[in-house]
Scaffold this motif. Sequence first.
Motif, mmCIF file in Angstrom:
data_model
loop_
_atom_site.group_PDB
_atom_site.id
_atom_site.type_symbol
_atom_site.label_atom_id
_atom_site.label_comp_id
_atom_site.label_asym_id
_atom_site.label_seq_id
_atom_site.Cartn_x
_atom_site.Cartn_y
_atom_site.Cartn_z
ATOM 1 N N ARG A 123 -8.852 -8.331 2.252
ATOM 2 C CA ARG A 123 -8.608 -8.686 3.640
ATOM 3 C C ARG A 123 -7.441 -7.887 4.224
ATOM 4 N NH1 ARG A 123 -9.942 -12.947 7.522
ATOM 5 N NH2 ARG A 123 -11.427 -14.028 6.182
ATOM 6 N N ALA A 124 -6.463 -7.580 3.373
ATOM 7 C CA ALA A 124 -5.357 -6.734 3.836
ATOM 8 C C ALA A 124 -5.892 -5.357 4.231
ATOM 9 C CB ALA A 124 -4.301 -6.591 2.737
ATOM 10 N N LEU A 125 -6.811 -4.849 3.424
ATOM 11 C CA LEU A 125 -7.410 -3.537 3.707
ATOM 12 C C LEU A 125 -8.220 -3.574 5.004
ATOM 13 C CD1 LEU A 125 -7.981 -0.635 2.811
ATOM 14 C CD2 LEU A 125 -9.856 -1.514 1.402
ATOM 15 N N GLU A 126 -8.941 -4.659 5.178
ATOM 16 C CA GLU A 126 -9.721 -4.844 6.409
ATOM 17 C C GLU A 126 -8.803 -4.823 7.633
ATOM 18 O OE1 GLU A 126 -11.551 -8.838 8.012
ATOM 19 O OE2 GLU A 126 -12.751 -8.173 6.316
ATOM 20 N N ARG A 127 -7.685 -5.529 7.526
ATOM 21 C CA ARG A 127 -6.751 -5.548 8.650
ATOM 22 C C ARG A 127 -6.117 -4.173 8.868
ATOM 23 N NH1 ARG A 127 -3.264 -8.882 11.673
ATOM 24 N NH2 ARG A 127 -4.768 -10.533 11.276
ATOM 25 N N LEU A 128 -5.793 -3.513 7.770
ATOM 26 C CA LEU A 128 -5.212 -2.169 7.884
ATOM 27 C C LEU A 128 -6.190 -1.247 8.601
ATOM 28 C CD1 LEU A 128 -3.228 0.114 7.248
ATOM 29 C CD2 LEU A 128 -4.168 0.204 4.933
ATOM 30 N N ARG A 129 -7.469 -1.317 8.251
ATOM 31 C CA ARG A 129 -8.479 -0.490 8.922
ATOM 32 C C ARG A 129 -8.530 -0.796 10.406
ATOM 33 N NH1 ARG A 129 -13.124 -1.213 4.298
ATOM 34 N NH2 ARG A 129 -12.448 0.539 3.023
ATOM 35 N N PHE A 183 0.837 -1.209 0.000
ATOM 36 C CA PHE A 183 0.000 0.000 0.000
ATOM 37 C C PHE A 183 0.865 1.249 0.000
ATOM 38 C CE2 PHE A 183 -3.079 -2.804 2.456
ATOM 39 C CZ PHE A 183 -4.084 -2.809 1.505
ATOM 40 N N GLY A 184 0.452 2.238 -0.792
ATOM 41 C CA GLY A 184 1.086 3.554 -0.764
ATOM 42 C C GLY A 184 0.006 4.622 -0.778
#
Lengths: 248, 248
Positions: A159-165, A21-22
């Motif tokens: 799922r990566a975005l979910e974890r980042l949130r 992510f950037g």
Amino acid sequence: MTKEYSGVNWLPHISVDCVIFGFHENQLKVLLLKFKNTDVWSVSGGFVKSNEDIDQAASRVLFERTGLKDIYLEQFYTFGDVKRNHDAIQQHAKIQEKIGDSGVDTSFLSDRYISIGYYALVDFSKVKVSLGQMSDKFSWNDIYDIPPMFLDHRAIIDRALERLRWSLDQKLLAFNLLAETFTMSELQQVYETILGKKLVRTNFQRKILSMDILVRLEKRYLGGAHKAPYLYRFDAKKAKAYLSEVEL
Amino acid sequence: MTKEYSGVNWLPHISVDCVIFGFHENQLKVLLLKFKNTDVWSVSGGFVKSNEDIDQAASRVLFERTGLKDIYLEQFYTFGDVKRNHDAIQQHAKIQEKIGDSGVDTSFLSDRYISIGYYALVDFSKVKVSLGQMSDKFSWNDIYDIPPMFLDHRAIIDRALERLRWSLDQKLLAFNLLAETFTMSELQQVYETILGKKLVRTNFQRKILSMDILVRLEKRYLGGAHKAPYLYRFDAKKAKAYLSEVEL
């Protein structure tokens, strides 16, 4: 029981996938790679050497693709449905046809892999992308605009975005995506693009300042001085104190 | 490239480990198994069949050990340091000496495994433990009183607990450890043992009631009626509404 390829022993059936992510132009972006001569995109993946920790494998993959070391990298989930394999067999036939005759051995693509997902937060301006031998193009895509992906890579990104949130406040991660100094408005934009919604400026500012994790610096002069916003710097020591105080 | 054992094809180098949590006598407990004729304990582990999802493998392992199906099971982290293998080679030699001559093939214990960690939340009163062929004893240990463990199983338990703490409010998990009806005091005890600290009764009650996720039932009469506490039931529908409303 390892598998030799290019003179290295790899663990069979195990891969790592890095969602990188950037933050650029007020948007959270994700780095995607396109398989040669196809329209199929993937995140940055790789395999695990027989003598390598899985975290090391993820760091290596990240370094190979971005040239970056020592950046925020978090393991978030492992993907191991059998269905991944069925999809791989189908997709492999098409990809093999397009890039197999360029001398690249793609046969491993049709094996069953249990893939360990990591996400990385990078300073967009510092990334120098290197395409691997499987890809002919890269793209920093808006996370809300993802093209057709290889296997379950779309689910891996989601799922990566979910974890980042989830980790955004728990681990105060937003600052990994910003330059060393930033305005409150830039910080709010990082939160907004990650959370996928607009936030009320006064509430956001009150919330962030109440954490006492920033150092206020001089104003950023852009010309019309009376409107110049303050610059802030993230203070890792204060953040540690804040996180240790957060209670039920 | 699979490995046959007992007539089944298994993926090499991949295992699942289930940390099984229960609540008993006001304490969070974890189910441990002892290797035959040794003092080495482990959590409930197993391997992954070539035609099985990793989630299915974890459910199967859980069912084999506890007789339970359809219970809360969450993948939380994958353990893949090379060091696990070095430790395994050393520990295997000792375990092999103690149980190898009973006809059980333990040779796989010394391979390198990437282990996918899951934790389960069970109603303690419903578990019927079945020992596998490697174990001669089980124990429900207080999570703050863990004996010497196989490989990194202590770290696996610690990280499962960390995730459970993290998910406690995010996913309202505490109710999986309680019977269908419970008092506010019992719920507080679940929170306290998971979080490892005492909570202020009035604050806890206010916080929980403000979530509006419980249904209040009749009082629990124990004799001295004027002190009888109310019973509550968790309402999954209300909980869903609450979780969807939680904002930054």
